[in-house]
Design a protein around this motif. Structure first.
Motif, PDB file in Angstrom:
ATOM      1  N   LYS A  16      47.131  36.891  -0.376  1.00 25.90           N
ATOM      2  CA  LYS A  16      47.435  37.306   0.932  1.00 25.90           C
ATOM      3  C   LYS A  16      48.520  38.062   1.015  1.00 25.90           C
ATOM      4  O   LYS A  16      49.564  38.031   2.067  1.00 25.90           O
ATOM      5  CB  LYS A  16      47.084  36.303   1.866  1.00 25.90           C
ATOM      6  N   LEU A  17      48.972  38.755  -0.020  1.00 21.93           N
ATOM      7  CA  LEU A  17      50.450  39.520  -0.014  1.00 21.93           C
ATOM      8  C   LEU A  17      50.215  41.065   0.451  1.00 21.93           C
ATOM      9  O   LEU A  17      51.241  41.838   0.159  1.00 21.93           O
ATOM     10  CB  LEU A  17      51.134  39.430  -1.412  1.00 21.93           C
ATOM     11  N   ILE A  18      49.049  41.599   0.488  1.00 23.69           N
ATOM     12  CA  ILE A  18      49.075  43.033   0.936  1.00 23.69           C
ATOM     13  C   ILE A  18      49.798  43.526   1.983  1.00 23.69           C
ATOM     14  O   ILE A  18      50.608  44.470   1.996  1.00 23.69           O
ATOM     15  CB  ILE A  18      47.374  43.527   1.570  1.00 23.69           C
ATOM     16  N   GLY A  19      49.912  42.628   3.120  1.00 24.61           N
ATOM     17  CA  GLY A  19      50.831  43.010   4.079  1.00 24.61           C
ATOM     18  C   GLY A  19      52.290  43.024   3.910  1.00 24.61           C
ATOM     19  O   GLY A  19      52.975  44.096   4.196  1.00 24.61           O
ATOM     20  N   GLU A  20      52.669  42.210   3.244  1.00 22.10           N
ATOM     21  CA  GLU A  20      54.125  42.087   2.457  1.00 22.10           C
ATOM     22  C   GLU A  20      54.592  43.179   1.653  1.00 22.10           C
ATOM     23  O   GLU A  20      55.614  43.838   1.800  1.00 22.10           O
ATOM     24  CB  GLU A  20      54.394  40.765   1.480  1.00 22.10           C
ATOM     25  N   VAL A  21      53.492  43.818   0.806  1.00 23.06           N
ATOM     26  CA  VAL A  21      53.515  44.743  -0.027  1.00 23.06           C
ATOM     27  C   VAL A  21      53.862  46.179   0.715  1.00 23.06           C
ATOM     28  O   VAL A  21      54.847  46.687   0.457  1.00 23.06           O
ATOM     29  CB  VAL A  21      52.650  44.965  -1.341  1.00 23.06           C
ATOM     30  N   ILE A  22      53.015  46.131   1.697  1.00 20.90           N
ATOM     31  CA  ILE A  22      52.827  47.715   2.580  1.00 20.90           C
ATOM     32  C   ILE A  22      54.159  47.603   3.270  1.00 20.90           C
ATOM     33  O   ILE A  22      54.883  48.658   3.355  1.00 20.90           O
ATOM     34  CB  ILE A  22      51.637  47.530   3.495  1.00 20.90           C
ATOM     35  N   LYS A  23      54.730  46.507   3.850  1.00 21.76           N
ATOM     36  CA  LYS A  23      55.860  46.499   4.488  1.00 21.76           C
ATOM     37  C   LYS A  23      56.950  46.881   3.599  1.00 21.76           C
ATOM     38  O   LYS A  23      57.865  47.640   4.025  1.00 21.76           O
ATOM     39  CB  LYS A  23      56.051  45.116   4.980  1.00 21.76           C
ATOM     40  N   LYS A  24      57.087  46.423   2.393  1.00 22.62           N
ATOM     41  CA  LYS A  24      58.248  46.848   1.419  1.00 22.62           C
ATOM     42  C   LYS A  24      58.167  48.301   1.000  1.00 22.62           C
ATOM     43  O   LYS A  24      59.189  49.015   1.257  1.00 22.62           O
ATOM     44  CB  LYS A  24      58.165  46.135  -0.110  1.00 22.62           C
ATOM     45  N   ILE A  25      57.043  48.897   1.162  1.00 27.73           N
ATOM     46  CA  ILE A  25      56.849  50.380   0.551  1.00 27.73           C
ATOM     47  C   ILE A  25      57.297  51.103   1.852  1.00 27.73           C
ATOM     48  O   ILE A  25      57.935  52.241   1.739  1.00 27.73           O
ATOM     49  CB  ILE A  25      55.633  50.516  -0.186  1.00 27.73           C
ATOM     50  N   GLU A  26      56.700  50.762   3.320  1.00 20.17           N
ATOM     51  CA  GLU A  26      57.121  51.415   4.115  1.00 20.17           C
ATOM     52  C   GLU A  26      58.678  51.351   4.558  1.00 20.17           C
ATOM     53  O   GLU A  26      59.178  52.483   4.933  1.00 20.17           O
ATOM     54  CB  GLU A  26      56.505  50.968   5.518  1.00 20.17           C
ATOM     55  N   GLU A  27      59.364  50.238   4.459  1.00 16.79           N
ATOM     56  CA  GLU A  27      60.709  49.922   4.515  1.00 16.79           C
ATOM     57  C   GLU A  27      61.514  51.026   3.793  1.00 16.79           C
ATOM     58  O   GLU A  27      62.713  51.413   4.065  1.00 16.79           O
ATOM     59  CB  GLU A  27      61.102  48.697   4.336  1.00 16.79           C
ATOM     60  N   ASN A  28      60.997  51.222   2.640  1.00 21.49           N
ATOM     61  CA  ASN A  28      61.520  52.135   1.635  1.00 21.49           C
ATOM     62  C   ASN A  28      61.240  53.542   1.737  1.00 21.49           C
ATOM     63  O   ASN A  28      61.400  54.363   0.632  1.00 21.49           O
ATOM     64  CB  ASN A  28      61.284  51.680  -0.096  1.00 21.49           C
ATOM     65  N   GLY A  29      60.614  53.987   2.585  1.00 27.20           N
ATOM     66  CA  GLY A  29      60.565  55.388   3.157  1.00 27.20           C
ATOM     67  C   GLY A  29      59.269  56.061   2.510  1.00 27.20           C
ATOM     68  O   GLY A  29      59.018  57.313   2.632  1.00 27.20           O
ATOM     69  N   PHE A  30      58.260  55.322   1.758  1.00 31.13           N
ATOM     70  CA  PHE A  30      57.249  56.000   1.555  1.00 31.13           C
ATOM     71  C   PHE A  30      56.163  56.089   2.613  1.00 31.13           C
ATOM     72  O   PHE A  30      55.969  55.276   3.660  1.00 31.13           O
ATOM     73  CB  PHE A  30      56.408  54.930   0.675  1.00 31.13           C
ATOM     74  N   GLY A  31      55.539  57.178   2.676  1.00 28.48           N
ATOM     75  CA  GLY A  31      54.509  57.441   3.600  1.00 28.48           C
ATOM     76  C   GLY A  31      53.118  57.241   2.807  1.00 28.48           C
ATOM     77  O   GLY A  31      52.761  57.529   1.844  1.00 28.48           O
ATOM     78  N   ILE A  32      52.064  56.444   3.526  1.00 26.63           N
ATOM     79  CA  ILE A  32      50.746  56.114   3.028  1.00 26.63           C
ATOM     80  C   ILE A  32      49.982  57.402   3.322  1.00 26.63           C
ATOM     81  O   ILE A  32      49.598  57.610   4.629  1.00 26.63           O
ATOM     82  CB  ILE A  32      50.455  54.772   3.367  1.00 26.63           C
ATOM     83  N   LEU A  33      49.353  57.987   2.262  1.00 30.60           N
ATOM     84  CA  LEU A  33      48.395  58.842   2.309  1.00 30.60           C
ATOM     85  C   LEU A  33      46.935  58.333   2.333  1.00 30.60           C
ATOM     86  O   LEU A  33      46.139  59.346   3.008  1.00 30.60           O
ATOM     87  CB  LEU A  33      48.589  60.220   0.986  1.00 30.60           C
ATOM     88  N   ASP A  34      46.692  57.422   1.674  1.00 24.80           N
ATOM     89  CA  ASP A  34      45.465  56.905   1.498  1.00 24.80           C
ATOM     90  C   ASP A  34      45.516  55.601   1.228  1.00 24.80           C
ATOM     91  O   ASP A  34      46.236  55.249   0.236  1.00 24.80           O
ATOM     92  CB  ASP A  34      44.468  58.135   0.684  1.00 24.80           C
ATOM     93  N   ILE A  35      44.470  55.009   1.166  1.00 22.23           N
ATOM     94  CA  ILE A  35      44.144  53.485   0.804  1.00 22.23           C
ATOM     95  C   ILE A  35      42.669  53.171   0.497  1.00 22.23           C
ATOM     96  O   ILE A  35      41.963  53.415   1.449  1.00 22.23           O
ATOM     97  CB  ILE A  35      44.853  52.366   1.861  1.00 22.23           C
ATOM     98  N   ARG A  36      42.492  52.266  -0.390  1.00 25.20           N
ATOM     99  CA  ARG A  36      41.442  51.910  -0.770  1.00 25.20           C
ATOM    100  C   ARG A  36      41.269  50.278  -1.369  1.00 25.20           C
ATOM    101  O   ARG A  36      42.092  49.796  -2.111  1.00 25.20           O
ATOM    102  CB  ARG A  36      40.399  52.398  -1.995  1.00 25.20           C
ATOM    103  N   PHE A  37      40.362  49.743  -0.823  1.00 24.46           N
ATOM    104  CA  PHE A  37      39.974  48.049  -1.048  1.00 24.46           C
ATOM    105  C   PHE A  37      38.679  47.983  -2.085  1.00 24.46           C
ATOM    106  O   PHE A  37      37.598  48.328  -1.548  1.00 24.46           O
ATOM    107  CB  PHE A  37      40.041  47.105   0.241  1.00 24.46           C
TER     108      PHE A  37
END
Ligand code: CMP
Length: 134
Positions: A16-37
């Protein structure tokens, strides 16, 4: 702007680390263009890990990455590929720097939470496995 691929591996999804990972990449200035599970097929896993073919850990690597759902993220920022490598940290979480995804979220050398493209060539091969635009 440059694009790169980040994958939350089966261990990251199970823990259940999906949210933690997304938080770190957003905090580091990345924009999310697309996401797939998704669950990766054997064929796509072979494309993803093509450069590791023949190595001692290759078969275990394929078995692990196809063992459960993963989350693939297409992201962008300036110098995305090298910056993402920094944010992810070194391959072995036991020695990864604090503040990096692997350093903070733990695991072991095989089950190390995330995978990120390590070069322009890798990104060009890996992104189309998951997304129909580069
Ligand atoms: P990843 O960034 O997904 O790229 C290749 C993966 O191979 C790497 O993360 C590790 O999970 C795995 N790997 C690399 N070196 C070893 C090793 N010596 N033993 C087991 N797995 C490894």
């Amino acid at each position: 702007m440059e694009r790169t691929l980040l994958i939350v591996k089966p261990d990251g999804v199970k823990r259940k680390l999906i949210g933690e990972v997304i938080k770190k990449i957003e905090e580091n200035g990345f924009g999310i263009l697309d996401i797939r599970f998704i669950e990766l097929s054997q064929k796509d896993a072979e494309i993803l890990y093509e450069v590791h073919q023949g190595k001692s850990f290759y078969n275990d690597l394929l078995k692990f990455i196809t063992s459960g759902p993963i989350v693939a993220l297409l992201v962008e920022r300036e110098d995305a590929i090298s910056k993402m490598r920094e944010v992810v940290g070194t391959t072995n979480p036991a020695i990864a720097e604090k503040g990096t995804i692997r350093g903070d979220l733990g695991g072991n050398i095989e089950q190390n939470v995330v995978h990120a493209s390590d070069s322009k060539e890798s990104a060009a091969r890996e992104i189309p496995i998951f997304f129909s635009y580069g």
